[in-house]
Design a protein around this motif. Structure first.
Motif, PDB file in Angstrom:
ATOM      1  N   THR A   1      94.540  58.096  36.582  1.00 28.61           N
ATOM      2  CA  THR A   1      95.767  57.405  36.525  1.00 28.61           C
ATOM      3  C   THR A   1      95.625  55.972  36.668  1.00 28.61           C
ATOM      4  O   THR A   1      94.488  55.559  37.240  1.00 28.61           O
ATOM      5  N   ILE A   2      96.202  55.300  35.960  1.00 25.98           N
ATOM      6  CA  ILE A   2      96.108  53.892  35.809  1.00 25.98           C
ATOM      7  C   ILE A   2      97.449  53.373  35.979  1.00 25.98           C
ATOM      8  O   ILE A   2      98.299  53.937  35.528  1.00 25.98           O
ATOM      9  N   ILE A   3      97.547  52.218  36.355  1.00 28.17           N
ATOM     10  CA  ILE A   3      98.861  51.290  36.510  1.00 28.17           C
ATOM     11  C   ILE A   3      98.555  50.074  35.535  1.00 28.17           C
ATOM     12  O   ILE A   3      97.927  49.370  35.530  1.00 28.17           O
ATOM     13  N   ASP A   4      99.479  50.143  34.522  1.00 31.23           N
ATOM     14  CA  ASP A   4      99.385  49.030  33.366  1.00 31.23           C
ATOM     15  C   ASP A   4      99.201  47.700  33.906  1.00 31.23           C
ATOM     16  O   ASP A   4      99.968  47.369  34.934  1.00 31.23           O
ATOM     17  N   ASP A   5      98.668  46.860  33.240  1.00 32.97           N
ATOM     18  CA  ASP A   5      98.683  45.532  33.750  1.00 32.97           C
ATOM     19  C   ASP A   5      98.758  44.558  32.320  1.00 32.97           C
ATOM     20  O   ASP A   5      98.435  44.813  31.383  1.00 32.97           O
ATOM     21  N   ALA A   6      99.606  43.451  32.653  1.00 31.85           N
ATOM     22  CA  ALA A   6      99.865  42.617  31.557  1.00 31.85           C
ATOM     23  C   ALA A   6      98.713  41.910  31.003  1.00 31.85           C
ATOM     24  O   ALA A   6      98.921  41.437  29.814  1.00 31.85           O
ATOM     25  N   ASP A   7      97.710  41.690  31.822  1.00 27.02           N
ATOM     26  CA  ASP A   7      96.323  41.005  30.991  1.00 27.02           C
ATOM     27  C   ASP A   7      95.691  42.116  30.242  1.00 27.02           C
ATOM     28  O   ASP A   7      95.193  43.229  30.791  1.00 27.02           O
ATOM     29  N   ALA A   8      95.526  41.634  29.202  1.00 31.38           N
ATOM     30  CA  ALA A   8      94.878  42.645  28.045  1.00 31.38           C
ATOM     31  C   ALA A   8      93.332  43.000  28.579  1.00 31.38           C
ATOM     32  O   ALA A   8      93.119  44.254  28.195  1.00 31.38           O
ATOM     33  N   ASP A   9      92.528  42.209  28.962  1.00 28.76           N
ATOM     34  CA  ASP A   9      91.236  42.218  29.427  1.00 28.76           C
ATOM     35  C   ASP A   9      91.333  43.495  30.557  1.00 28.76           C
ATOM     36  O   ASP A   9      90.290  44.248  30.734  1.00 28.76           O
ATOM     37  N   VAL A  10      92.109  43.092  31.599  1.00 27.74           N
ATOM     38  CA  VAL A  10      92.216  44.158  32.677  1.00 27.74           C
ATOM     39  C   VAL A  10      92.793  45.411  32.255  1.00 27.74           C
ATOM     40  O   VAL A  10      92.118  46.496  32.634  1.00 27.74           O
ATOM     41  N   GLN A  11      93.616  45.264  31.368  1.00 26.57           N
ATOM     42  CA  GLN A  11      94.186  46.652  30.871  1.00 26.57           C
ATOM     43  C   GLN A  11      92.899  47.623  30.139  1.00 26.57           C
ATOM     44  O   GLN A  11      92.815  48.731  30.259  1.00 26.57           O
ATOM     45  N   LEU A  12      92.098  46.674  29.363  1.00 24.80           N
ATOM     46  CA  LEU A  12      91.230  47.585  28.469  1.00 24.80           C
ATOM     47  C   LEU A  12      90.015  48.012  29.669  1.00 24.80           C
ATOM     48  O   LEU A  12      89.530  48.896  29.278  1.00 24.80           O
ATOM     49  N   ARG A  13      89.772  47.198  30.409  1.00 25.19           N
ATOM     50  CA  ARG A  13      88.590  47.632  31.507  1.00 25.19           C
ATOM     51  C   ARG A  13      89.124  48.846  32.201  1.00 25.19           C
ATOM     52  O   ARG A  13      88.509  49.841  32.442  1.00 25.19           O
ATOM     53  N   ARG A  14      90.630  48.963  32.648  1.00 24.06           N
ATOM     54  CA  ARG A  14      90.985  49.984  33.174  1.00 24.06           C
ATOM     55  C   ARG A  14      91.150  51.191  32.458  1.00 24.06           C
ATOM     56  O   ARG A  14      90.812  52.194  32.974  1.00 24.06           O
ATOM     57  N   LEU A  15      91.639  51.073  31.020  1.00 24.85           N
ATOM     58  CA  LEU A  15      91.253  52.204  30.212  1.00 24.85           C
ATOM     59  C   LEU A  15      89.957  52.703  30.280  1.00 24.85           C
ATOM     60  O   LEU A  15      89.767  54.062  29.982  1.00 24.85           O
ATOM     61  N   ALA A  16      88.925  51.869  29.861  1.00 31.42           N
ATOM     62  CA  ALA A  16      87.421  52.182  29.871  1.00 31.42           C
ATOM     63  C   ALA A  16      87.057  52.976  30.987  1.00 31.42           C
ATOM     64  O   ALA A  16      86.452  54.052  30.850  1.00 31.42           O
ATOM     65  N   LEU A  17      87.418  52.528  32.127  1.00 33.42           N
ATOM     66  CA  LEU A  17      87.046  53.233  33.453  1.00 33.42           C
ATOM     67  C   LEU A  17      87.748  54.371  33.509  1.00 33.42           C
ATOM     68  O   LEU A  17      87.119  55.654  33.818  1.00 33.42           O
ATOM     69  N   ALA A  18      88.987  54.837  33.281  1.00 35.47           N
ATOM     70  CA  ALA A  18      89.878  56.126  33.158  1.00 35.47           C
ATOM     71  C   ALA A  18      89.120  56.995  32.087  1.00 35.47           C
ATOM     72  O   ALA A  18      88.939  58.341  32.416  1.00 35.47           O
ATOM     73  N   ARG A  19      88.850  56.603  30.951  1.00 36.57           N
ATOM     74  CA  ARG A  19      88.347  57.297  29.965  1.00 36.57           C
ATOM     75  C   ARG A  19      86.757  58.054  30.695  1.00 36.57           C
ATOM     76  O   ARG A  19      86.175  58.676  30.312  1.00 36.57           O
ATOM     77  N   ALA A  20      85.994  56.956  31.155  1.00 34.91           N
ATOM     78  CA  ALA A  20      84.804  57.137  31.490  1.00 34.91           C
ATOM     79  C   ALA A  20      84.875  58.379  32.604  1.00 34.91           C
ATOM     80  O   ALA A  20      83.700  59.236  32.804  1.00 34.91           O
ATOM     81  N   PHE A  21      85.802  58.258  33.379  1.00 30.09           N
ATOM     82  CA  PHE A  21      86.083  59.632  34.258  1.00 30.09           C
ATOM     83  C   PHE A  21      86.076  60.948  33.676  1.00 30.09           C
ATOM     84  O   PHE A  21      85.667  61.903  34.288  1.00 30.09           O
ATOM     85  N   ASN A  22      86.388  61.045  32.483  1.00 27.92           N
ATOM     86  CA  ASN A  22      86.446  62.105  31.619  1.00 27.92           C
ATOM     87  C   ASN A  22      87.344  63.304  32.323  1.00 27.92           C
ATOM     88  O   ASN A  22      86.720  64.434  32.269  1.00 27.92           O
ATOM     89  N   ALA A  23      88.201  62.766  32.812  1.00 26.16           N
ATOM     90  CA  ALA A  23      89.253  63.988  33.508  1.00 26.16           C
ATOM     91  C   ALA A  23      89.870  64.913  32.514  1.00 26.16           C
ATOM     92  O   ALA A  23      90.482  65.810  32.767  1.00 26.16           O
ATOM     93  N   GLY A  24      90.027  64.383  31.177  1.00 24.15           N
ATOM     94  CA  GLY A  24      90.637  65.205  30.206  1.00 24.15           C
ATOM     95  C   GLY A  24      92.310  64.738  30.008  1.00 24.15           C
ATOM     96  O   GLY A  24      92.627  65.157  28.963  1.00 24.15           O
ATOM     97  N   ASN A  25      92.693  64.179  30.967  1.00 25.38           N
ATOM     98  CA  ASN A  25      94.135  63.632  30.776  1.00 25.38           C
ATOM     99  C   ASN A  25      94.257  62.480  31.599  1.00 25.38           C
ATOM    100  O   ASN A  25      93.676  62.013  32.488  1.00 25.38           O
ATOM    101  N   LEU A  26      95.107  61.275  31.019  1.00 28.34           N
ATOM    102  CA  LEU A  26      95.329  60.222  31.342  1.00 28.34           C
ATOM    103  C   LEU A  26      96.858  60.224  31.810  1.00 28.34           C
ATOM    104  O   LEU A  26      97.571  60.310  30.856  1.00 28.34           O
ATOM    105  N   VAL A  27      97.387  59.489  32.985  1.00 28.86           N
ATOM    106  CA  VAL A  27      98.360  59.171  33.342  1.00 28.86           C
ATOM    107  C   VAL A  27      98.566  57.724  33.441  1.00 28.86           C
ATOM    108  O   VAL A  27      97.914  57.031  34.187  1.00 28.86           O
ATOM    109  N   ARG A  28      99.345  56.905  32.961  1.00 32.99           N
ATOM    110  CA  ARG A  28      99.867  55.649  32.882  1.00 32.99           C
ATOM    111  C   ARG A  28     101.109  55.462  33.386  1.00 32.99           C
ATOM    112  O   ARG A  28     102.108  55.950  33.221  1.00 32.99           O
ATOM    113  N   PHE A  29     101.049  54.361  34.423  1.00 35.23           N
ATOM    114  CA  PHE A  29     102.264  54.074  35.076  1.00 35.23           C
ATOM    115  C   PHE A  29     102.767  52.686  34.512  1.00 35.23           C
ATOM    116  O   PHE A  29     101.831  51.821  34.437  1.00 35.23           O
TER     117      PHE A  29
END
Length: 163
Positions: A125-153
């Motif tokens: 689960t991630i909370i979206d961020d207006a900063d594109a770099d922060v958002q990309l890092r959050r998405l990369a970390l979420a994908r690295a967790f490899n949980a199979g599902n991503l929930v974005r708030f």
């Protein structure tokens, strides 16, 4: 249980937590707590830069009782977020985690065990961020967790997981 050390460049601070659950079948599910304890033991402070905050039990009284709800106030920590400093003891714990630990963390990992009476969807689960770099890092970390599902708030108070 907590650990602090100087950890990697990309991740300045992370928080990891697990909760104890007792099912209706009276079996204790402790897989998440064991996982957090193993992560703590595997860390090498000499190779780290930053801080890791790890909690194997977020509500000690409930964990000691082997129940979801605290014997002190009958509440489930999982349902008490974002918490209230002036509320019940369980609500105050949730408030501290939500308002003090989570904002200091670049990554929060909240692990839950499943059992015969409850199933959790494996997700990051991630909370979206207006900063594109922060958002990309959050998405990369979420994908690295490899949980199979991503929930974005979206549209949540930046410091609240619960809105």
């Amino acid at each position: 249980m907590s650990a602090s050390a100087d950890a990697g460049e990309q991740l300045a601070s992370s928080t990891s937590e697990a909760s104890l659950r007792r099912t209706e079948a009276r079996s204790i599910e402790i897989e998440a707590q064991i996982a957090v304890a193993r992560i703590i033991r595997s860390l090498d402070p000499e190779t780290m830069k930053g801080r890791v905050i790890a909690m194997t039990m977020t509500n000690l009284l409930a964990a000691r009782a082997g129940t979801r709800n605290s014997p002190l106030d009958g509440q489930s920590l999982n349902k008490s977020f974002p918490g209230d400093l002036f509320g019940s003891p369980t609500s105050a714990i949730a408030e501290y985690i939500e308002r003090h630990l989570m904002p200091e963390s670049d990554l929060v990992i909240d692990l839950h065990s499943t059992g015969p009476t409850m199933r959790y969807l494996s997700c990051a689960t991630i909370i979206d961020d207006a900063d594109a770099d922060v958002q990309l890092r959050r998405l990369a970390l979420a994908r690295a967790f490899n949980a199979g599902n991503l929930v974005r708030f979206r549209s949540f108070d930046y410091r609240s997981t619960s809105g």
